[in-house]
Design an enzyme around this catalytic site. Structure first.
Site, PDB file in Angstrom:
ATOM      1  N   LYS A  12      11.334  -0.593   6.116  1.00  0.00           N
ATOM      2  CA  LYS A  12      11.690  -1.260   7.372  1.00  0.00           C
ATOM      3  C   LYS A  12      10.482  -2.036   7.864  1.00  0.00           C
ATOM      4  O   LYS A  12       9.546  -1.480   8.428  1.00  0.00           O
ATOM      5  CB  LYS A  12      12.127  -0.268   8.460  1.00  0.00           C
ATOM      6  CG  LYS A  12      12.745  -1.005   9.648  1.00  0.00           C
ATOM      7  CD  LYS A  12      12.548  -0.332  10.979  1.00  0.00           C
ATOM      8  CE  LYS A  12      11.268  -0.633  11.679  1.00  0.00           C
ATOM      9  NZ  LYS A  12      11.047  -1.988  12.155  1.00  0.00           N
ATOM     10  N   GLU A  61      -7.269   1.035  22.355  1.00  0.00           N
ATOM     11  CA  GLU A  61      -7.371  -0.053  21.387  1.00  0.00           C
ATOM     12  C   GLU A  61      -6.925  -1.368  22.044  1.00  0.00           C
ATOM     13  O   GLU A  61      -5.789  -1.476  22.486  1.00  0.00           O
ATOM     14  CB  GLU A  61      -6.413   0.301  20.249  1.00  0.00           C
ATOM     15  CG  GLU A  61      -6.739  -0.267  18.945  1.00  0.00           C
ATOM     16  CD  GLU A  61      -5.810   0.302  17.862  1.00  0.00           C
ATOM     17  OE1 GLU A  61      -6.222   0.280  16.712  1.00  0.00           O
ATOM     18  OE2 GLU A  61      -4.681   0.760  18.171  1.00  0.00           O
ATOM     19  N   CYS A 116      -6.036  -2.065  12.861  1.00  0.00           N
ATOM     20  CA  CYS A 116      -6.343  -0.705  13.349  1.00  0.00           C
ATOM     21  C   CYS A 116      -7.795  -0.337  13.102  1.00  0.00           C
ATOM     22  O   CYS A 116      -8.303   0.601  13.717  1.00  0.00           O
ATOM     23  CB  CYS A 116      -5.464   0.320  12.640  1.00  0.00           C
ATOM     24  SG  CYS A 116      -3.739   0.020  12.909  1.00  0.00           S
ATOM     25  N   GLU A 143      -0.509   6.290   9.452  1.00  0.00           N
ATOM     26  CA  GLU A 143      -1.754   5.545   9.640  1.00  0.00           C
ATOM     27  C   GLU A 143      -1.636   4.914  11.018  1.00  0.00           C
ATOM     28  O   GLU A 143      -0.905   3.938  11.208  1.00  0.00           O
ATOM     29  CB  GLU A 143      -1.882   4.511   8.506  1.00  0.00           C
ATOM     30  CG  GLU A 143      -3.277   3.999   8.306  1.00  0.00           C
ATOM     31  CD  GLU A 143      -3.463   2.666   8.970  1.00  0.00           C
ATOM     32  OE1 GLU A 143      -3.969   2.689  10.125  1.00  0.00           O
ATOM     33  OE2 GLU A 143      -3.124   1.643   8.387  1.00  0.00           O
ATOM     34  N   ARG A 171       0.839  -1.212   0.000  1.00  0.00           N
ATOM     35  CA  ARG A 171       0.000   0.000   0.000  1.00  0.00           C
ATOM     36  C   ARG A 171       0.874   1.262   0.000  1.00  0.00           C
ATOM     37  O   ARG A 171       0.422   2.332  -0.396  1.00  0.00           O
ATOM     38  CB  ARG A 171      -0.906  -0.036   1.236  1.00  0.00           C
ATOM     39  CG  ARG A 171      -1.997   0.988   1.216  1.00  0.00           C
ATOM     40  CD  ARG A 171      -3.175   0.567   2.033  1.00  0.00           C
ATOM     41  NE  ARG A 171      -2.980   0.804   3.453  1.00  0.00           N
ATOM     42  CZ  ARG A 171      -3.893   0.483   4.380  1.00  0.00           C
ATOM     43  NH1 ARG A 171      -5.020  -0.107   4.024  1.00  0.00           N
ATOM     44  NH2 ARG A 171      -3.681   0.714   5.636  1.00  0.00           N
ATOM     45  N   SER A 183       1.630   2.254  15.784  1.00  0.00           N
ATOM     46  CA  SER A 183       0.990   2.839  16.964  1.00  0.00           C
ATOM     47  C   SER A 183       1.028   4.378  16.922  1.00  0.00           C
ATOM     48  O   SER A 183       1.929   4.975  16.310  1.00  0.00           O
ATOM     49  CB  SER A 183       1.688   2.353  18.234  1.00  0.00           C
ATOM     50  OG  SER A 183       2.935   2.993  18.358  1.00  0.00           O
TER      51      SER A 183
HETATM   52  C1  SIN Z   1      -6.581  -2.677   6.683  1.00  0.00           C
HETATM   53  O1  SIN Z   1      -5.891  -2.351   5.726  1.00  0.00           O
HETATM   54  O2  SIN Z   1      -7.735  -3.055   6.522  1.00  0.00           O
HETATM   55  C2  SIN Z   1      -6.077  -2.604   8.096  1.00  0.00           C
HETATM   56  C3  SIN Z   1      -4.780  -1.963   8.219  1.00  0.00           C
HETATM   57  C4  SIN Z   1      -4.306  -1.782   9.639  1.00  0.00           C
HETATM   58  O3  SIN Z   1      -4.652  -2.477  10.561  1.00  0.00           O
HETATM   59  O4  SIN Z   1      -3.509  -0.867   9.822  1.00  0.00           O
END
Ligand code: SIN
Length: 501
Positions: free
Chosen positions: A189, A395, A298, A264, A174, A243
């Protein structure tokens, strides 16, 4: 090494995908001091491989290689870069099964889900192979009659991509997909827990003919590698998934050389079930949103907010569905819940559940370590959860679904937004007006409506508030690796001044 694991690693070795050295300038390289680190299978604790444990020196060399390669890679035509990316996509897909096995081995997610991640991850490369050809500039109406103003989009330069363990392939593709499509080169990394998938993907990039130095991979001493990336003036972009705490440090560190940053970070996703929801749709959607990758994403639902009129029915049906989730080694038949990544993750989940129970939450299901041992935790449903409990505030990153009850739409929106995070949210309702009202009132970068799985390469992914900066995926993902260069030129002689009008 167990027989099962040996046969998987042998097959990977035979296909050249079990790489254990870092990749710098197209060469597979040991750490300069010879150090290695062990990569474990979280389901069994076995050592899968020893990989080079690199640090600042190797990272500096990787940056130099990426910097040199940028000169030629950025000057290729978009069509040429696109071809390389497309070939990489084809190879990722051709090795889908082996890559899936590698993900299950080092990350623990069930094989079907791991193969699904390869599909998902590879699609970013396919998408950006196409998008590479669409880096359009703009012509701006000039302020003087003999001038022309235009905007030229240029690759930002060398990008440092720091990626997490929960999606060992997809979080790399991505980032690297759009970076390469724009003409940037990268130093990746990967997480120390899951470097093998990253190395296999890099091997396939080389096989695809992506030139040496365009993709470099270093892993090992995270602070040293991070420092080298942050302090180098040659690195013009940092892209990170992980994180919120580390994201803040990277953002501060990148300020020294004023790099472009996209982050992200963590979420605290509310999953709101209204009285008017279709119960089946809500149960299945919440299940998918909560238990994907054993709750280790996430965008996983972190809090399930249920309206009082449907609360009991939902709690009952949801608990029944959760009870059917088979836990085990990701290679096991029918397994849909793997282990947690490590002991620290397991202890965090335990602490959160203990905190909730000590403050009055009721365990409807699970609530303890799984009898399989290791880092397996029972899929858990808690009821009577309150907003002040740890499970609501932070989380959990594990297979724990806390149910909170609300009365009104306003209350649900207030509860949902009462957090510093703002990545993903989910709502379940059959009321069209409510869908729009609530979606727009939610302070989140992504909103799923009657849907628990919302990630796709074609839509922008990212958060607001402390969940991050920038967007990944979709055409917007390209912007993170481009600079807009404004240019003004004297276009032509003004003939009418000479009477030639
Ligand atoms: C996802 O791409 O659906 C989740 C990505 C993540 O947990 O950072």
């Amino acid at each position: 090494m167990s027989v099962g694991m040996k046969s998987v690693t042998d097959r990977l070795r035979d296909s050249g995908l079990l790489r254990t050295q870092g990749l710098i300038g197209g060469k597979w390289i040991d750490a300069y001091d010879g150090k290695t680190l062990e990569v474990h299978n979280p389901a069994t604790g076995e050592v899968i491989a020893n990989v080079s444990c690199m640090g600042g020196k190797e990272t500096k060399d990787a940056i130099s290689s990426a910097f040199d390669a940028f000169n030629s890679w950025s000057k290729l035509t978009a069509a040429e870069r696109s071809k390389g990316l497309r070939k990489w996509y084809d190879l990722l897909m051709a090795h889908k099964e082996e890559l899936g096995q590698l993900i299950t081995l080092e990350q623990g997610k069930p094989l079907k889900e791991a193969v699904g991640e390869v599909d998902y991850g590879a699609k970013f490369i396919e998408f950006y192979a196409e998008e590479a050809k669409r880096v359009y500039g703009e012509i701006i109406p000039a302020t003087l009659p003999d001038r022309r103003l235009f905007v030229l989009k240029q690759p930002v330069g060398v990008a440092g991509a720091i990626t997490p363990w929960n999606f060992p392939l997809a979080m790399i593709t991505r980032k690297v997909g759009p970076a390469l499509a724009c003409g940037c080169t990268v130093v990746v990394k990967p997480s120390e827990f899951t470097p093998l998938t990253a190395l296999a993907a890099a091997e396939l990039a080389l096989q695809a003919g992506i030139p040496p130095g365009v993709v470099n991979v270093v892993m090992g001493n995270a602070p040293d590698i991070g420092d080298a990336l942050l302090t180098s003036p040659q690195v013009r972009k940092i892209t990170f998934t992980g994180s919120t705490a580390v994201g803040k440090k990277l953002m501060a560190g990148a300020a020294g050389t004023v790099k472009k940053v996209s982050l992200e970070l963590g979420g605290n996703a509310p999953c709101i079930v209204f009285d008017d929801a279709d119960l089946n749709v809500a149960v299945n959607g919440a299940l998918a949103a909560k238990f994907r990758n054993s709750g280790q994403t996430c965008v996983c639902a972190n809090r399930v907010l249920v309206q009082e009129g449907i609360y009991e029915k939902f709690a009952d049906a949801f608990s029944k569905a959760v009870k059917n989730l088979k836990v085990g080694d990701g290679f096991g038949e029918g397994v849909v819940q793997g282990p947690l990544i490590n002991k620290a993750a397991l202890e965090k989940v335990e602490t959160f559940v203990e905190d909730a129970v000590s403050k009055g939450a009721k365990v409807l299901l699970g609530g303890r370590r799984h009898s399989l041992g290791m880092t397996f935790y029972e899929p858990t449903v808690l009821s009577n959860v309150k907003s002040e409990m740890l499970v609501s505030r932070e989380e959990v990153f594990g297979p724990v679904a806390p149910l909170l009850c609300f009365k009104t739409e306003e209350e649900a929106i207030h509860m949902a937004n009462d957090t510093n995070a703002g990545l993903a949210a989910y709502i379940f309702t059959n009321n069209l007006q409510r869908t729009w009202r609530v979606s727009e009132a939610l302070e989140y970068g992504l909103v799923g409506v009657n849907e628990g799985l919302i990630s796709t390469e074609v839509a922008p992914f990212g958060g607001v508030k402390q969940s991050g900066l920038g967007r990944e995926g979709s055409k917007y993902g390209m912007d993170e690796f481009l600079e807009k260069e404004g240019a003004c030129s004297t276009a032509f002689e003004l003939y009418f001044e000479d009477g030639l009008e």
